[in-house]
Structures are given as structure tokens and as C-alpha cells.
Write a protein that holds these residues in place. Structure first.
Motif, PDB file in Angstrom:
ATOM      1  N   LEU A  38       0.850  -1.179   0.000  1.00 49.09           N
ATOM      2  CA  LEU A  38       0.000   0.000   0.000  1.00 49.09           C
ATOM      3  C   LEU A  38       0.888   1.231   0.000  1.00 49.09           C
ATOM      4  CD1 LEU A  38      -2.762   1.397   0.298  1.00 49.09           C
ATOM      5  CD2 LEU A  38      -2.471   1.170   2.771  1.00 49.09           C
ATOM      6  N   ASP A  39       0.765   2.040  -1.044  1.00 52.21           N
ATOM      7  CA  ASP A  39       1.519   3.291  -1.142  1.00 52.21           C
ATOM      8  C   ASP A  39       0.595   4.455  -0.808  1.00 52.21           C
ATOM      9  OD1 ASP A  39       4.051   2.324  -2.056  1.00 52.21           O
ATOM     10  OD2 ASP A  39       3.172   2.004  -4.027  1.00 52.21           O
ATOM     11  N   SER A  40       1.043   5.326   0.083  1.00 51.72           N
ATOM     12  CA  SER A  40       0.326   6.558   0.416  1.00 51.72           C
ATOM     13  C   SER A  40       1.199   7.716  -0.039  1.00 51.72           C
ATOM     14  CB  SER A  40       0.084   6.648   1.922  1.00 51.72           C
ATOM     15  OG  SER A  40      -0.668   5.559   2.365  1.00 51.72           O
ATOM     16  N   ILE A  41       0.634   8.572  -0.878  1.00 53.87           N
ATOM     17  CA  ILE A  41       1.411   9.667  -1.455  1.00 53.87           C
ATOM     18  C   ILE A  41       0.781  10.994  -1.058  1.00 53.87           C
ATOM     19  CG2 ILE A  41       2.231  10.695  -3.610  1.00 53.87           C
ATOM     20  CD1 ILE A  41       2.007   7.831  -4.814  1.00 53.87           C
ATOM     21  N   THR A  42       1.609  11.856  -0.472  1.00 56.18           N
ATOM     22  CA  THR A  42       1.193  13.211  -0.124  1.00 56.18           C
ATOM     23  C   THR A  42       2.179  14.170  -0.788  1.00 56.18           C
ATOM     24  OG1 THR A  42       2.542  13.349   1.887  1.00 56.18           O
ATOM     25  CG2 THR A  42       0.323  12.401   2.123  1.00 56.18           C
ATOM     26  N   PRO A  43       1.915  15.458  -0.766  1.00 58.85           N
ATOM     27  CA  PRO A  43       2.853  16.403  -1.388  1.00 58.85           C
ATOM     28  C   PRO A  43       4.266  16.354  -0.800  1.00 58.85           C
ATOM     29  CG  PRO A  43       0.756  17.477  -1.051  1.00 58.85           C
ATOM     30  CD  PRO A  43       0.686  16.142  -0.349  1.00 58.85           C
ATOM     31  N   VAL A  90       7.510  -0.812   6.897  1.00 60.03           N
ATOM     32  CA  VAL A  90       7.026   0.502   6.488  1.00 60.03           C
ATOM     33  C   VAL A  90       8.240   1.299   6.048  1.00 60.03           C
ATOM     34  CG1 VAL A  90       5.886   2.618   7.220  1.00 60.03           C
ATOM     35  CG2 VAL A  90       5.128   0.411   8.141  1.00 60.03           C
ATOM     36  N   ASN A  91       8.162   1.837   4.849  1.00 59.23           N
ATOM     37  CA  ASN A  91       9.232   2.689   4.313  1.00 59.23           C
ATOM     38  C   ASN A  91       8.642   4.077   4.061  1.00 59.23           C
ATOM     39  OD1 ASN A  91      11.211   0.550   3.997  1.00 59.23           O
ATOM     40  ND2 ASN A  91       9.848  -0.195   2.390  1.00 59.23           N
ATOM     41  N   ARG A  92       9.385   5.106   4.437  1.00 62.32           N
ATOM     42  CA  ARG A  92       8.892   6.461   4.253  1.00 62.32           C
ATOM     43  C   ARG A  92       9.999   7.328   3.635  1.00 62.32           C
ATOM     44  NH1 ARG A  92       4.733   9.821   6.831  1.00 62.32           N
ATOM     45  NH2 ARG A  92       5.365  11.965   6.520  1.00 62.32           N
ATOM     46  N   ALA A  93       9.624   8.019   2.580  1.00 64.04           N
ATOM     47  CA  ALA A  93      10.536   8.978   1.948  1.00 64.04           C
ATOM     48  C   ALA A  93       9.890  10.350   2.074  1.00 64.04           C
ATOM     49  CB  ALA A  93      10.735   8.633   0.477  1.00 64.04           C
ATOM     50  N   THR A  94      10.670  11.325   2.542  1.00 66.44           N
ATOM     51  CA  THR A  94      10.127  12.677   2.707  1.00 66.44           C
ATOM     52  C   THR A  94      10.870  13.659   1.825  1.00 66.44           C
ATOM     53  OG1 THR A  94      11.581  13.070   4.605  1.00 66.44           O
ATOM     54  CG2 THR A  94       9.361  12.279   5.076  1.00 66.44           C
ATOM     55  N   ARG A  95      10.151  14.681   1.437  1.00 70.91           N
ATOM     56  CA  ARG A  95      10.730  15.725   0.581  1.00 70.91           C
ATOM     57  C   ARG A  95      11.729  16.543   1.388  1.00 70.91           C
ATOM     58  NH1 ARG A  95       8.721  18.024  -4.058  1.00 70.91           N
ATOM     59  NH2 ARG A  95       6.736  16.986  -3.706  1.00 70.91           N
ATOM     60  N   LYS A  96      12.844  16.844   0.780  1.00 66.55           N
ATOM     61  CA  LYS A  96      13.844  17.702   1.416  1.00 66.55           C
ATOM     62  C   LYS A  96      13.276  19.123   1.501  1.00 66.55           C
ATOM     63  CE  LYS A  96      18.597  19.221   0.811  1.00 66.55           C
ATOM     64  NZ  LYS A  96      19.805  19.115  -0.024  1.00 66.55           N
TER      65      LYS A  96
END
Length: 52
Positions: free
Chosen positions: A17-22, A43-49
Motif C-alpha cells: 500500500l503506497d500513500s502519497i502526499t505532497p 514501512v518505508n517512508r521517503a520525505t521531501r527535502k
């Protein structure tokens, strides 16, 4: 997106399940055996710099 398990154990399946936010993409992966028992989850999370 299509995901395929590489070298799965017998009767093993996965739900992704991928959850995409801005500002982030979060992926929940759950592996289950043939009886439906969860054998692994991640759970893997990538955040915008932050912008300068």
C-alpha cells in the motif's frame, strides 16, 4: 504500479500500500503465508527535502 515477489516462499503473498502526499511517500508491505498469518511487515517512508 505492479509489484511481483521475487523468490517467494511456498504459498506466500504480499500486500503493498503506497500513500502519497505532497511531502512524503509511505509504503506499507505485509507478507502473509498460506494461512493468512503475517510473517513479515515493513514501512518505508521517503520525505521531501525542505526547500531553502
Amino acid at each position: 504500479m505492479t509489484w511481483t515477489l521475487l523468490n517467494p516462499n511456498e504459498n506466500q503473498s504480499a500486500t503493498i500500500l503506497d500513500s502519497i502526499t505532497p511531502d512524503a511517500i509511505t509504503t506499507h508491505v505485509t507478507y502473509r503465508d498460506g494461512d493468512g498469518k503475517t510473517v513479515r511487515s515493513a514501512v518505508n517512508r521517503a520525505t521531501r527535502k525542505p526547500s531553502s
